[in-house]
Design a protein around this motif. Structure first.
Motif, mmCIF file in Angstrom:
data_model
loop_
_atom_site.group_PDB
_atom_site.id
_atom_site.type_symbol
_atom_site.label_atom_id
_atom_site.label_comp_id
_atom_site.label_asym_id
_atom_site.label_seq_id
_atom_site.Cartn_x
_atom_site.Cartn_y
_atom_site.Cartn_z
ATOM 1 N N ALA A 1 11.676 2.611 5.708
ATOM 2 C CA ALA A 1 12.720 3.245 5.128
ATOM 3 C C ALA A 1 12.149 4.153 4.233
ATOM 4 O O ALA A 1 11.178 3.929 3.390
ATOM 5 N N GLY A 2 12.630 5.438 4.324
ATOM 6 C CA GLY A 2 12.045 6.563 3.403
ATOM 7 C C GLY A 2 12.015 7.790 4.213
ATOM 8 O O GLY A 2 12.939 8.100 5.253
ATOM 9 N N ARG B 1 7.533 11.506 6.231
ATOM 10 C CA ARG B 1 6.383 10.775 5.540
ATOM 11 C C ARG B 1 6.127 9.508 6.411
ATOM 12 O O ARG B 1 5.222 9.019 6.489
ATOM 13 N N VAL B 2 7.432 8.751 6.550
ATOM 14 C CA VAL B 2 7.290 7.652 7.148
ATOM 15 C C VAL B 2 7.081 7.287 8.726
ATOM 16 O O VAL B 2 6.547 6.293 9.121
ATOM 17 N N LYS B 3 7.341 8.594 9.490
ATOM 18 C CA LYS B 3 7.398 8.384 10.851
ATOM 19 C C LYS B 3 5.976 8.083 11.253
ATOM 20 O O LYS B 3 5.641 7.318 12.219
ATOM 21 N N SER B 4 4.910 8.840 10.737
ATOM 22 C CA SER B 4 3.514 8.576 11.478
ATOM 23 C C SER B 4 3.023 7.291 10.986
ATOM 24 O O SER B 4 2.306 6.483 11.838
ATOM 25 N N LEU B 5 3.348 6.762 9.900
ATOM 26 C CA LEU B 5 2.867 5.335 9.342
ATOM 27 C C LEU B 5 3.510 4.388 10.077
ATOM 28 O O LEU B 5 2.701 3.301 10.572
ATOM 29 N N GLU C 1 0.759 -1.230 0.109
ATOM 30 C CA GLU C 1 0.056 -0.004 -0.076
ATOM 31 C C GLU C 1 0.866 1.090 -0.124
ATOM 32 O O GLU C 1 0.305 2.273 -0.637
ATOM 33 N N SER C 2 1.919 1.400 0.834
ATOM 34 C CA SER C 2 2.722 2.499 0.934
ATOM 35 C C SER C 2 4.016 2.582 -0.243
ATOM 36 O O SER C 2 4.466 3.700 -0.622
ATOM 37 N N GLY C 3 4.578 1.333 -0.484
ATOM 38 C CA GLY C 3 5.575 1.375 -1.343
ATOM 39 C C GLY C 3 6.917 1.532 -0.681
ATOM 40 O O GLY C 3 8.001 1.503 -1.314
ATOM 41 N N TYR C 4 6.948 1.763 0.551
ATOM 42 C CA TYR C 4 8.199 1.832 1.423
ATOM 43 C C TYR C 4 8.678 0.725 1.964
ATOM 44 O O TYR C 4 7.982 -0.239 2.347
#
Length: 281
Positions: free
Chosen positions: A96-97, A101-105, A21-24
């Protein structure tokens, strides 16, 4: 399957979904700070320095900025945080990213996985409690059935014994009537013997003595028969009381057995309800 195995099985599917879903790129590390699950499977088994710091309790999160990644080519920009259930640190979750952007997720993902651990532990407690309840319910059911069967057996034995006593009393009445008849006949014979002895004069004197003895024996027999008859009356009264008691006991026994049967039904319904609760409805 234990809690830990179920957790990692769920985590495997979750990581795949987050990556899709996120691509990370995603990693999940275990208690030792070793990468246990990763979207890039070549990283499986690698030791993650940031995860080790988190698991040791030094920090709750580790973030690597783009600047950090430029200075140290061994690390990637991203964010890692603790997966914690209660006071226990279960592992770490990392993305990773771009950190912003990735912290909340990553934090949300960590909370989701934490809720899994709590849910799995609750289910484990429910399983353990339900097993104890089922075991206790089975014991109660067996005991109730045993009490019911023993009550029926005891009542049947009492009824049988009472019937035998009543039969013996009837036989005793018959014997008593026979004794009374013999006493009456002996009295009549003694009277007739006395009359005949008086007619015989001097020659009938010995016979008169025998007739007198028969009369005394008849009198004693009659008195004994009356005493027995009186006692039999008392016994008959006791038997009537016993029969009334047995009738009352029979009613109570029936009610008791009905209550036991209802208890068994309630226990089984409780077990079914608990089983449905375990299975989620």
């Amino acid at each position: 399957m234990g809690i830990e195995d179920r957790f990692w099985q769920m985590a495997e599917a979750f990581v795949s979904q987050v990556k899709q879903e996120s691509g990370y790129p995603v990693i999940v590390c275990d208690e030792a700070g070793v990468i246990r699950i990763a979207s890039d499977r070549t990283r499986l088994g690698d030791t993650h320095a940031g995860a080790q710091k988190i698991m040791s309790g030094e920090v709750d999160e580790v973030l690597v900025t783009a600047e950090d990644a430029l200075e140290n080519p061994l690390v990637k920009e991203g964010y890692n945080c603790v997966i914690q259930a209660g006071q226990k640190r279960v592992g770490t979750f990392g993305l990773a990213g771009d950190v912003d952007r990735v912290k909340s997720l990553a934090r949300i993902s960590s909370l989701v996985m934490t809720s899994w651990v709590n849910e799995l532990e609750q289910k484990e407690q429910i399983d353990q409690t339900s097993q104890r309840v089922f075991s206790s319910a089975d014991v109660m059911t067996d005991k109730n059935r045993d009490i019911s069967e023993r009550t029926k057996t005891i009542f049947q034995e009492i009824e049988k014994s009472a019937g035998q006593v009543l039969e013996n009393v009837k036989v005793t009445d018959d014997i008593l009537k026979t004794i009374q008849d013999i006493s009456s006949m002996s009295n009549i014979l003694s009277i007739n013997g006395t009359i005949e002895a008086s007619r015989a004069g001097e020659q009938g004197r010995a016979f008169a003595v025998v007739a007198q003895e028969m009369r005394e024996m008849s009198k004693a027999t009659k008195e004994a028969a009356l005493t027995i008859e009186k006692n039999m009356g008392i016994i008959n009264g006791s038997i009537e009381d016993l029969n009334q008691t047995l009738e009352a006991f029979s009613g109570i026994s029936v009610q008791q057995n009905e209550m036991i049967d209802e208890t068994i039904v309630m226990i089984n319904e409780f077990k079914d309800s608990l089983l449905r609760l375990k299975q989620g409805g």
